[in-house]
Design an enzyme around this catalytic site. Structure first.
Site, PDB file in Angstrom:
ATOM      1  N   LYS A 135       0.830  -1.201   0.000  1.00 45.74           N
ATOM      2  CA  LYS A 135       0.000   0.000   0.000  1.00 45.74           C
ATOM      3  C   LYS A 135       0.871   1.261   0.000  1.00 45.74           C
ATOM      4  O   LYS A 135       0.608   2.221  -0.729  1.00 45.74           O
ATOM      5  CB  LYS A 135      -0.923   0.017   1.224  1.00 45.74           C
ATOM      6  CG  LYS A 135      -1.855  -1.180   1.354  1.00 45.74           C
ATOM      7  CD  LYS A 135      -2.945  -1.166   0.317  1.00 45.74           C
ATOM      8  CE  LYS A 135      -4.027  -2.198   0.612  1.00 45.74           C
ATOM      9  NZ  LYS A 135      -3.558  -3.584   0.633  1.00 45.74           N
ATOM     10  N   LYS A 170      -8.925   1.999   3.547  1.00 46.51           N
ATOM     11  CA  LYS A 170      -8.454   0.614   3.571  1.00 46.51           C
ATOM     12  C   LYS A 170      -7.328   0.438   4.576  1.00 46.51           C
ATOM     13  O   LYS A 170      -6.547   1.364   4.824  1.00 46.51           O
ATOM     14  CB  LYS A 170      -8.004   0.164   2.179  1.00 46.51           C
ATOM     15  CG  LYS A 170      -7.001   1.051   1.475  1.00 46.51           C
ATOM     16  CD  LYS A 170      -6.833   0.576   0.027  1.00 46.51           C
ATOM     17  CE  LYS A 170      -5.983   1.513  -0.786  1.00 46.51           C
ATOM     18  NZ  LYS A 170      -5.874   1.095  -2.196  1.00 46.51           N
ATOM     19  N   ARG A 220      -4.433  -4.977 -13.237  1.00 44.52           N
ATOM     20  CA  ARG A 220      -3.164  -5.530 -12.764  1.00 44.52           C
ATOM     21  C   ARG A 220      -2.176  -5.517 -13.922  1.00 44.52           C
ATOM     22  O   ARG A 220      -2.358  -6.192 -14.930  1.00 44.52           O
ATOM     23  CB  ARG A 220      -3.366  -6.946 -12.234  1.00 44.52           C
ATOM     24  CG  ARG A 220      -2.075  -7.730 -11.980  1.00 44.52           C
ATOM     25  CD  ARG A 220      -1.106  -7.059 -10.988  1.00 44.52           C
ATOM     26  NE  ARG A 220      -1.706  -6.783  -9.712  1.00 44.52           N
ATOM     27  CZ  ARG A 220      -1.818  -7.650  -8.714  1.00 44.52           C
ATOM     28  NH1 ARG A 220      -1.377  -8.885  -8.877  1.00 44.52           N
ATOM     29  NH2 ARG A 220      -2.354  -7.287  -7.562  1.00 44.52           N
ATOM     30  N   ARG A 235      -9.788  -6.128 -13.532  1.00 47.07           N
ATOM     31  CA  ARG A 235     -10.665  -6.861 -12.616  1.00 47.07           C
ATOM     32  C   ARG A 235     -11.880  -5.978 -12.341  1.00 47.07           C
ATOM     33  O   ARG A 235     -11.773  -4.972 -11.633  1.00 47.07           O
ATOM     34  CB  ARG A 235      -9.897  -7.225 -11.360  1.00 47.07           C
ATOM     35  CG  ARG A 235      -8.709  -8.168 -11.667  1.00 47.07           C
ATOM     36  CD  ARG A 235      -7.657  -8.177 -10.615  1.00 47.07           C
ATOM     37  NE  ARG A 235      -7.043  -6.856 -10.469  1.00 47.07           N
ATOM     38  CZ  ARG A 235      -6.146  -6.555  -9.523  1.00 47.07           C
ATOM     39  NH1 ARG A 235      -5.773  -7.462  -8.652  1.00 47.07           N
ATOM     40  NH2 ARG A 235      -5.629  -5.345  -9.461  1.00 47.07           N
ATOM     41  N   ARG A 243     -15.372  -3.257  -5.158  1.00 46.40           N
ATOM     42  CA  ARG A 243     -14.049  -3.875  -5.279  1.00 46.40           C
ATOM     43  C   ARG A 243     -13.974  -4.753  -6.530  1.00 46.40           C
ATOM     44  O   ARG A 243     -14.876  -5.543  -6.798  1.00 46.40           O
ATOM     45  CB  ARG A 243     -13.749  -4.721  -4.044  1.00 46.40           C
ATOM     46  CG  ARG A 243     -13.762  -3.942  -2.747  1.00 46.40           C
ATOM     47  CD  ARG A 243     -13.723  -4.867  -1.546  1.00 46.40           C
ATOM     48  NE  ARG A 243     -14.895  -5.752  -1.507  1.00 46.40           N
ATOM     49  CZ  ARG A 243     -15.043  -6.761  -0.647  1.00 46.40           C
ATOM     50  NH1 ARG A 243     -14.082  -7.018   0.228  1.00 46.40           N
ATOM     51  NH2 ARG A 243     -16.133  -7.509  -0.679  1.00 46.40           N
ATOM     52  N   ASP A 283      -1.213  -2.019  -9.543  1.00 41.03           N
ATOM     53  CA  ASP A 283      -2.665  -1.901  -9.640  1.00 41.03           C
ATOM     54  C   ASP A 283      -2.999  -0.477 -10.057  1.00 41.03           C
ATOM     55  O   ASP A 283      -2.567   0.491  -9.400  1.00 41.03           O
ATOM     56  CB  ASP A 283      -3.331  -2.231  -8.306  1.00 41.03           C
ATOM     57  CG  ASP A 283      -3.270  -3.720  -7.980  1.00 41.03           C
ATOM     58  OD1 ASP A 283      -2.932  -4.503  -8.883  1.00 41.03           O
ATOM     59  OD2 ASP A 283      -3.557  -4.078  -6.833  1.00 41.03           O
ATOM     60  N   GLU A 291      -1.667   0.556  -5.975  1.00 37.20           N
ATOM     61  CA  GLU A 291      -0.800  -0.331  -5.195  1.00 37.20           C
ATOM     62  C   GLU A 291       0.380  -0.771  -6.046  1.00 37.20           C
ATOM     63  O   GLU A 291       0.302  -0.802  -7.280  1.00 37.20           O
ATOM     64  CB  GLU A 291      -1.554  -1.584  -4.711  1.00 37.20           C
ATOM     65  CG  GLU A 291      -2.566  -1.334  -3.625  1.00 37.20           C
ATOM     66  CD  GLU A 291      -3.134  -2.631  -3.046  1.00 37.20           C
ATOM     67  OE1 GLU A 291      -2.494  -3.692  -3.220  1.00 37.20           O
ATOM     68  OE2 GLU A 291      -4.203  -2.575  -2.431  1.00 37.20           O
ATOM     69  N   ASN A 293       2.443  -4.230  -5.927  1.00 41.23           N
ATOM     70  CA  ASN A 293       2.471  -5.555  -5.318  1.00 41.23           C
ATOM     71  C   ASN A 293       3.790  -6.262  -5.620  1.00 41.23           C
ATOM     72  O   ASN A 293       4.143  -6.447  -6.791  1.00 41.23           O
ATOM     73  CB  ASN A 293       1.314  -6.399  -5.850  1.00 41.23           C
ATOM     74  CG  ASN A 293      -0.036  -5.808  -5.492  1.00 41.23           C
ATOM     75  OD1 ASN A 293      -0.570  -6.079  -4.432  1.00 41.23           O
ATOM     76  ND2 ASN A 293      -0.575  -4.968  -6.373  1.00 41.23           N
TER      77      ASN A 293
END
Length: 344
Positions: A135, A170, A220, A235, A243, A283, A291, A293
């Site tokens: 994050k 979040k 992604r 997504r 979400r 993301d 984000e 990742n």
């Protein structure tokens, strides 16, 4: 090569979508030895080296080796050999433990870093895993993110909401969309959500201005060996859900990178690769990154199944190159050390 995957339990693998399985399958196709262990099996004792107490050598079934992306397999491997395995005795160690990035994950990165000092080649680099919490890593690249607040303060969150009206809150240690809340202009339940996430000021929360392009998907974008994969997986939230995470019921749709996607990816890819991050998942919603990742990026199989682009092959290509590069660097360092001692 002899490759050790530090991963979640093999029994939990879903072969039709698991990216670690896709890596193993591609490695097996090339004749590499595939080994696996779990984080709790890592250990170090004085006078020895970092070791996987119960490493398992996997032989993939012919059906698994021949399978295509998106294939469900009831049985996909058998264990050829098991026992202690020093991480420095394999050609590559892949850290593929899923989040959360908790204390045990943190301790594991220190064991993996000790293994590096003993000669192991670990991907992603353990220190880089620690330095890029998924994050918070976006803060370094603030030119690509939406207005963001990181705080424990109830008052600061309320002020941010008053300014931006429509926000996302979040936790910093969540995964798969867990613990994400949207609060619109009416502020409905904002106080309760703050209490839930910040635990009465004891825990830090991330708050971001809502990005309406989530309706087109939370994308992604994969970076491998300093280069972006040309397709991402959008997504897309379903029904009334905010979400897009697949774990939260989102629908995955592979698509080419947009100009904005590529601009973000090409800016970050060489920077992160230079830090020892062979594989990264960005993301992006609209043109805003949410984000970075680095622990166990996924979506290999969905992209391959829908576009034909072989992400796992691209990854193993980069891994083979990374192992060769680190071996060359180690040989060069050893030669320089020997020369210095000879001169002395």
């Amino acid at each position: 090569m002899k490759i050790l995957f530090v991963a979640d339990p093999l029994s939990a693998f879903n072969t039709y979508k698991d990216s670690t399985f896709a890596m193993m399958r591609e490695a097996a196709r090339r004749g590499h030895e595939v080994w696996a262990c779990e984080v709790p099996e890592l250990m170090w004792v004085s006078g020895s080296r970092v070791t996987a107490r119960e490493a398992r050598r996997l032989v993939l079934t012919p059906e698994a080796v021949a399978s295509s992306a998106g294939t469900k397999l009831a049985v996909w491997h058998h264990i050829e050999e098991r026992g202690p395995l020093a991480l420095a005795d394999v050609d590559a160690v892949l850290m593929r433990k899923d989040p959360p990035f908790d204390s045990e994950f943190f301790y594991a990165t220190h064991l993996l870093e000790q293994a590096e000092r003993e000669g192991a080649k670990v991907f992603n680099k353990p220190s880089a895993l620690r330095d890029h919490p998924e994050k918070l890593a976006i803060l370094e690249f603030s030119q690509f993110i939406s207005p963001t607040l990181v705080t424990r303060s109830d008052a600061a969150i309320r002020a941010f909401h008053a300014e931006h009206q429509d926000i996302i809150l979040k936790p910093l240690d969540g995964m798969g969309g867990m613990g994400i809340f949207r609060v619109k202009a009416d502020g409905l339940n904002l106080g309760s959500i703050i209490e839930t996430l910040n635990k009465q000021g004891a825990e830090t929360v991330m708050v971001q201005r809502f990005v309406p392009e989530i309706a087109q998907g939370d994308k992604r974008i994969l970076l491998i060996g300093g280069q972006p994969v040309p397709y991402c997986l959008a997504r897309i939230p379903q029904g009334s859900e905010v979400r897009g995470n697949l774990a939260a019921g989102g629908k995955g749709v592979a698509q080419p990178l947009s100009d904005a996607d590529r601009r973000i990816a090409e800016a970050l890819a060489p920077v992160l690769a230079a830090r020892g991050l062979l594989l990264v998942g960005l993301d992006v919603i609209g043109d805003k990154m949410t984000e970075i990742n680095v622990t166990s990026p996924t979506c290999f199989q969905e992209i391959m199944e829908q576009t034909g682009f072989d992400v796992a092959a691209t990854f193993v290509d980069a891994l083979e190159q990374g192992v060769a590069a680190r071996a060359a660097d180690a040989a060069k360092a050893a030669s320089a050390f020997h020369a210095a001692r000879t001169q002395a």
